[in-house]
Design a protein around this motif. Structure first.
Motif, PDB file in Angstrom:
ATOM      1  N   SER B  48     -87.123 -43.745  43.950  1.00  0.00           N
ATOM      2  CA  SER B  48     -85.882 -44.047  44.671  1.00  0.00           C
ATOM      3  C   SER B  48     -85.653 -45.550  44.746  1.00  0.00           C
ATOM      4  CB  SER B  48     -85.949 -43.508  46.097  1.00  0.00           C
ATOM      5  OG  SER B  48     -86.497 -42.256  46.118  1.00  0.00           O
ATOM      6  N   ALA B  49     -86.733 -46.300  45.012  1.00  0.00           N
ATOM      7  CA  ALA B  49     -86.597 -47.752  45.120  1.00  0.00           C
ATOM      8  C   ALA B  49     -86.103 -48.325  43.791  1.00  0.00           C
ATOM      9  CB  ALA B  49     -87.940 -48.365  45.504  1.00  0.00           C
ATOM     10  N   LEU B  50     -86.645 -47.790  42.686  1.00  0.00           N
ATOM     11  CA  LEU B  50     -86.214 -48.259  41.367  1.00  0.00           C
ATOM     12  C   LEU B  50     -84.746 -47.947  41.133  1.00  0.00           C
ATOM     13  CD1 LEU B  50     -89.264 -47.244  39.174  1.00  0.00           C
ATOM     14  CD2 LEU B  50     -88.445 -49.540  39.638  1.00  0.00           C
ATOM     15  N   GLY B  51     -84.353 -46.729  41.540  1.00  0.00           N
ATOM     16  CA  GLY B  51     -82.949 -46.342  41.367  1.00  0.00           C
ATOM     17  C   GLY B  51     -82.038 -47.204  42.226  1.00  0.00           C
ATOM     18  N   ALA B  52     -82.508 -47.548  43.419  1.00  0.00           N
ATOM     19  CA  ALA B  52     -81.663 -48.269  44.374  1.00  0.00           C
ATOM     20  C   ALA B  52     -81.452 -49.733  43.990  1.00  0.00           C
ATOM     21  CB  ALA B  52     -82.269 -48.172  45.768  1.00  0.00           C
ATOM     22  N   VAL B  53     -82.440 -50.336  43.317  1.00  0.00           N
ATOM     23  CA  VAL B  53     -82.279 -51.764  42.997  1.00  0.00           C
ATOM     24  C   VAL B  53     -81.458 -51.988  41.736  1.00  0.00           C
ATOM     25  CG1 VAL B  53     -84.350 -52.556  44.184  1.00  0.00           C
ATOM     26  CG2 VAL B  53     -84.486 -51.899  41.779  1.00  0.00           C
ATOM     27  N   ALA B  54     -81.152 -50.923  41.008  1.00  0.00           N
ATOM     28  CA  ALA B  54     -80.409 -51.080  39.751  1.00  0.00           C
ATOM     29  C   ALA B  54     -79.042 -51.729  39.982  1.00  0.00           C
ATOM     30  CB  ALA B  54     -80.261 -49.732  39.055  1.00  0.00           C
ATOM     31  N   ILE B  55     -78.331 -51.254  40.990  1.00  0.00           N
ATOM     32  CA  ILE B  55     -76.971 -51.757  41.232  1.00  0.00           C
ATOM     33  C   ILE B  55     -76.980 -53.226  41.695  1.00  0.00           C
ATOM     34  CG2 ILE B  55     -74.920 -51.460  42.699  1.00  0.00           C
ATOM     35  CD1 ILE B  55     -75.146 -49.531  40.304  1.00  0.00           C
ATOM     36  N   PRO B  56     -77.799 -53.591  42.683  1.00  0.00           N
ATOM     37  CA  PRO B  56     -77.890 -55.017  43.042  1.00  0.00           C
ATOM     38  C   PRO B  56     -78.274 -55.882  41.848  1.00  0.00           C
ATOM     39  CG  PRO B  56     -78.965 -53.700  44.706  1.00  0.00           C
ATOM     40  CD  PRO B  56     -78.550 -52.754  43.624  1.00  0.00           C
ATOM     41  N   ALA B  57     -79.129 -55.369  40.950  1.00  0.00           N
ATOM     42  CA  ALA B  57     -79.547 -56.149  39.783  1.00  0.00           C
ATOM     43  C   ALA B  57     -78.357 -56.417  38.871  1.00  0.00           C
ATOM     44  CB  ALA B  57     -80.638 -55.394  39.019  1.00  0.00           C
ATOM     45  N   ILE B  58     -77.494 -55.413  38.714  1.00  0.00           N
ATOM     46  CA  ILE B  58     -76.313 -55.594  37.861  1.00  0.00           C
ATOM     47  C   ILE B  58     -75.333 -56.560  38.529  1.00  0.00           C
ATOM     48  CG2 ILE B  58     -74.270 -54.419  36.932  1.00  0.00           C
ATOM     49  CD1 ILE B  58     -76.089 -51.956  36.545  1.00  0.00           C
ATOM     50  N   LEU B  59     -75.181 -56.466  39.837  1.00  0.00           N
ATOM     51  CA  LEU B  59     -74.216 -57.299  40.545  1.00  0.00           C
ATOM     52  C   LEU B  59     -74.640 -58.760  40.628  1.00  0.00           C
ATOM     53  CD1 LEU B  59     -73.182 -54.918  43.461  1.00  0.00           C
ATOM     54  CD2 LEU B  59     -71.857 -55.532  41.445  1.00  0.00           C
ATOM     55  N   LYS B  60     -75.934 -58.948  40.506  1.00  0.00           N
ATOM     56  CA  LYS B  60     -76.465 -60.297  40.768  1.00  0.00           C
ATOM     57  C   LYS B  60     -75.948 -61.407  39.843  1.00  0.00           C
ATOM     58  CE  LYS B  60     -80.471 -62.613  42.301  1.00  0.00           C
ATOM     59  NZ  LYS B  60     -81.693 -63.037  41.720  1.00  0.00           N
ATOM     60  N   PRO B  61     -75.731 -61.409  38.583  1.00  0.00           N
ATOM     61  CA  PRO B  61     -76.007 -60.334  37.638  1.00  0.00           C
ATOM     62  C   PRO B  61     -77.300 -60.596  36.873  1.00  0.00           C
ATOM     63  CG  PRO B  61     -74.407 -61.853  36.730  1.00  0.00           C
ATOM     64  CD  PRO B  61     -74.977 -62.482  37.971  1.00  0.00           C
ATOM     65  N   ASP B  62     -78.116 -59.598  36.785  1.00  0.00           N
ATOM     66  CA  ASP B  62     -79.394 -59.710  36.091  1.00  0.00           C
ATOM     67  C   ASP B  62     -79.538 -58.432  35.268  1.00  0.00           C
ATOM     68  OD1 ASP B  62     -81.888 -60.232  35.233  1.00  0.00           O
ATOM     69  OD2 ASP B  62     -82.851 -60.195  37.211  1.00  0.00           O
ATOM     70  N   TYR B  63     -78.801 -58.402  34.156  1.00  0.00           N
ATOM     71  CA  TYR B  63     -78.702 -57.143  33.405  1.00  0.00           C
ATOM     72  C   TYR B  63     -80.025 -56.643  32.862  1.00  0.00           C
ATOM     73  CZ  TYR B  63     -73.823 -58.394  33.707  1.00  0.00           C
ATOM     74  OH  TYR B  63     -72.613 -58.735  34.188  1.00  0.00           O
ATOM     75  N   THR B  64     -80.899 -57.593  32.476  1.00  0.00           N
ATOM     76  CA  THR B  64     -82.163 -57.152  31.875  1.00  0.00           C
ATOM     77  C   THR B  64     -83.008 -56.368  32.868  1.00  0.00           C
ATOM     78  OG1 THR B  64     -82.980 -59.334  32.395  1.00  0.00           O
ATOM     79  CG2 THR B  64     -82.398 -58.896  30.081  1.00  0.00           C
ATOM     80  N   ALA B  65     -82.759 -56.593  34.157  1.00  0.00           N
ATOM     81  CA  ALA B  65     -83.553 -55.899  35.173  1.00  0.00           C
ATOM     82  C   ALA B  65     -83.409 -54.383  35.057  1.00  0.00           C
ATOM     83  CB  ALA B  65     -83.134 -56.356  36.560  1.00  0.00           C
ATOM     84  N   VAL B  66     -82.307 -53.955  34.468  1.00  0.00           N
ATOM     85  CA  VAL B  66     -82.090 -52.516  34.352  1.00  0.00           C
ATOM     86  C   VAL B  66     -83.108 -51.869  33.412  1.00  0.00           C
ATOM     87  CG1 VAL B  66     -80.359 -50.771  33.777  1.00  0.00           C
ATOM     88  CG2 VAL B  66     -79.663 -52.873  34.854  1.00  0.00           C
ATOM     89  N   THR B  67     -83.699 -52.683  32.524  1.00  0.00           N
ATOM     90  CA  THR B  67     -84.657 -52.099  31.578  1.00  0.00           C
ATOM     91  C   THR B  67     -85.874 -51.505  32.279  1.00  0.00           C
ATOM     92  OG1 THR B  67     -85.602 -54.283  31.314  1.00  0.00           O
ATOM     93  CG2 THR B  67     -84.045 -53.554  29.618  1.00  0.00           C
ATOM     94  N   PHE B  68     -86.122 -51.942  33.506  1.00  0.00           N
ATOM     95  CA  PHE B  68     -87.310 -51.365  34.171  1.00  0.00           C
ATOM     96  C   PHE B  68     -87.115 -49.883  34.482  1.00  0.00           C
ATOM     97  CE2 PHE B  68     -85.197 -53.530  37.813  1.00  0.00           C
ATOM     98  CZ  PHE B  68     -84.868 -52.392  38.543  1.00  0.00           C
ATOM     99  N   LEU B  69     -85.903 -49.405  34.391  1.00  0.00           N
ATOM    100  CA  LEU B  69     -85.695 -47.956  34.538  1.00  0.00           C
ATOM    101  C   LEU B  69     -86.395 -47.211  33.402  1.00  0.00           C
ATOM    102  CD1 LEU B  69     -81.963 -47.575  35.634  1.00  0.00           C
ATOM    103  CD2 LEU B  69     -84.009 -47.352  37.023  1.00  0.00           C
ATOM    104  N   ALA B  70     -86.375 -47.826  32.217  1.00  0.00           N
ATOM    105  CA  ALA B  70     -87.067 -47.225  31.073  1.00  0.00           C
ATOM    106  C   ALA B  70     -88.569 -47.201  31.326  1.00  0.00           C
ATOM    107  CB  ALA B  70     -86.763 -48.006  29.805  1.00  0.00           C
ATOM    108  N   LEU B  71     -89.053 -48.277  31.930  1.00  0.00           N
ATOM    109  CA  LEU B  71     -90.471 -48.353  32.281  1.00  0.00           C
ATOM    110  C   LEU B  71     -90.824 -47.221  33.236  1.00  0.00           C
ATOM    111  CD1 LEU B  71     -92.728 -50.599  31.767  1.00  0.00           C
ATOM    112  CD2 LEU B  71     -92.372 -51.110  34.185  1.00  0.00           C
ATOM    113  N   ALA B  72     -89.944 -47.008  34.207  1.00  0.00           N
ATOM    114  CA  ALA B  72     -90.166 -45.950  35.185  1.00  0.00           C
ATOM    115  C   ALA B  72     -90.229 -44.591  34.503  1.00  0.00           C
ATOM    116  CB  ALA B  72     -89.036 -45.958  36.208  1.00  0.00           C
ATOM    117  N   ALA B  73     -89.349 -44.384  33.508  1.00  0.00           N
ATOM    118  CA  ALA B  73     -89.327 -43.097  32.817  1.00  0.00           C
ATOM    119  C   ALA B  73     -90.673 -42.800  32.170  1.00  0.00           C
ATOM    120  CB  ALA B  73     -88.219 -43.089  31.780  1.00  0.00           C
TER     121      ALA B  73
END
Lengths: 65, 296
Positions: B48-73
């Motif tokens: 959940s924490a990983l899912g929740a930080v995705a949007i703030p990461a995009i808004l920041k904007p820090d697009y590469t941060a979204v790749t950690f979702l792949a790590l989570a998978a």
């Protein structure tokens, strides 16, 4: 042998008539039916196996895994 | 910074609550080990924490941060492996085994549930960004209701009728109605089965259900569920009392036989009905033309 596929092995035979049995599994000869049932029961419990009645005077003790 | 904190907290909370709700559904297929609960809850929290930080990461904007979702998978795929291994080890000492199909189904479910809590957290954090607190609560509730209904899955009772059946012996062959089961050689065992055994017929409602219920893994899962809920008189040296499910080759009906500790016909029917339909067993021949033609 639960619900699905089994691997079966004949562990022993208990027979009333030696003329109709032969082969690789140990064969036990019983003199009468009472003795045959008793032997089959003991063998099955010792071997954790099951008694099957071929209904021709031969019991086979089979292990299902 | 504080602005994002609310988003992250809202998302994480929603995801964790979703995982908790899904844990509640687990008890029928997973023993209630407190440590098991705790570890799954904690993993759900991380997801959940990983899912929740995705949007703030995009808004920041820090697009590469979204790749950690792949790590989570990849992390959660490992959970499936761990879960499978644990259950396989436990299964070795079960009198009536779950079977590999059931285990695979449970392991896959555990993996998928982490993705669900991650998705729930993501949606809630988006809602918080767009509409603040009320929107977040609404979306969180909706997604929790969705995962609850979506992940509950089908049960055997949904696709089949289950009716009581008569046990009798054709000489030494154990019969349930007209389905032959096993040869029981000893008279005392036959008498005990007649006195204490129970049987049901599982009648598939259509061709899809028939294909599903004929799957050996599915039949094994039913036998296991029945044993867990009603007990069994089977022991290592009394294999005769092993619960068995066999098909009637002519009608496609499945017969189930068991010698339960609690001899209650209605409970047996209920136990069979609530067995989950396994993902690996589910098949849909009616979706193809050949299947529909054959069903006519």
């Amino acid at each position: 042998m639960d619900g699905g596929v089994m691997e079966n092995r004949i562990m022993a035979l208990v027979t009333l008539n030696m003329d109709i049995v032969a082969g690789g599994a140990p064969i036990f000869f019983a003199r009468n039916q009472e003795e045959q049932v008793k032997m089959a029961r003991y063998l099955a419990r010792t071997l954790d196996a099951m008694v099957h009645d071929l209904e021709n005077g031969v019991y086979i003790i089979v292990k299902h895994e | 910074m504080e602005h994002y904190l609310g988003t992250i907290i809202a998302g994480t909370m929603a995801g964790t609550i979703a995982r908790m709700v899904m844990l509640h559904l687990d008890y029928r297929q997973y023993p209630g080990y407190p440590h098991g609960y705790l570890s799954h809850l904690f993993l759900g929290f991380i997801a959940s924490a990983l899912g929740a930080v995705a949007i703030p990461a995009i808004l920041k904007p820090d697009y590469t941060a979204v790749t950690f979702l792949a790590l989570a998978a990849s992390q959660f795929r490992e959970i499936r492996g761990i879960e499978r291994k644990t259950l396989e080890h436990l299964d070795e000492n079960e009198l009536v085994k779950r079977g590999s199909d059931y285990i695979e189904g449970i392991a896959r479910t555990f993996e998928a549930r982490n993705y669900l809590s991650m998705g729930c957290a993501l949606l809630t954090s988006i809602a918080y960004e767009l509409g603040r607190f009320p929107a977040a609560v609404l979306i969180a509730l909706l997604s929790i209701i969705f995962v609850r209904t979506f992940m509950a899955g089908e049960t055997v009772g949904d696709i089949c009728e289950v009716v009581p059946a008569r046990i009798w012996f054709d000489n030494s062959i154990l019969m349930v109605e007209n389905i032959g089961f096993i040869n029981v050689g000893l008279k005392e065992i036959r008498e005990k089965i007649l006195a204490e055994g129970l049987a049901v017929l599982i009648i598939p409602r259509n061709s899809d259900a028939r294909a599903t219920i004929h799957d050996l893994g599915q039949r094994q899962a039913i036998a296991h569920t029945v044993t867990v809920l009603l007990g069994t008189k089977k022991d290592v040296d009394i294999p005769e009392f092993t619960p068995l499910a066999r098909i009637d080759p002519d009608s496609g009906v499945v017969g189930l036989y068991t010698v339960p500790v609690e001899r209650d016909q209605d409970a047996l029917i209920l136990a069979v009905k609530r067995t989950p339909v396994l993902e690996s067993a589910r098949s849909r021949p009616l979706k193809t033309e050949a299947g529909r033609m054959a069903a006519r």
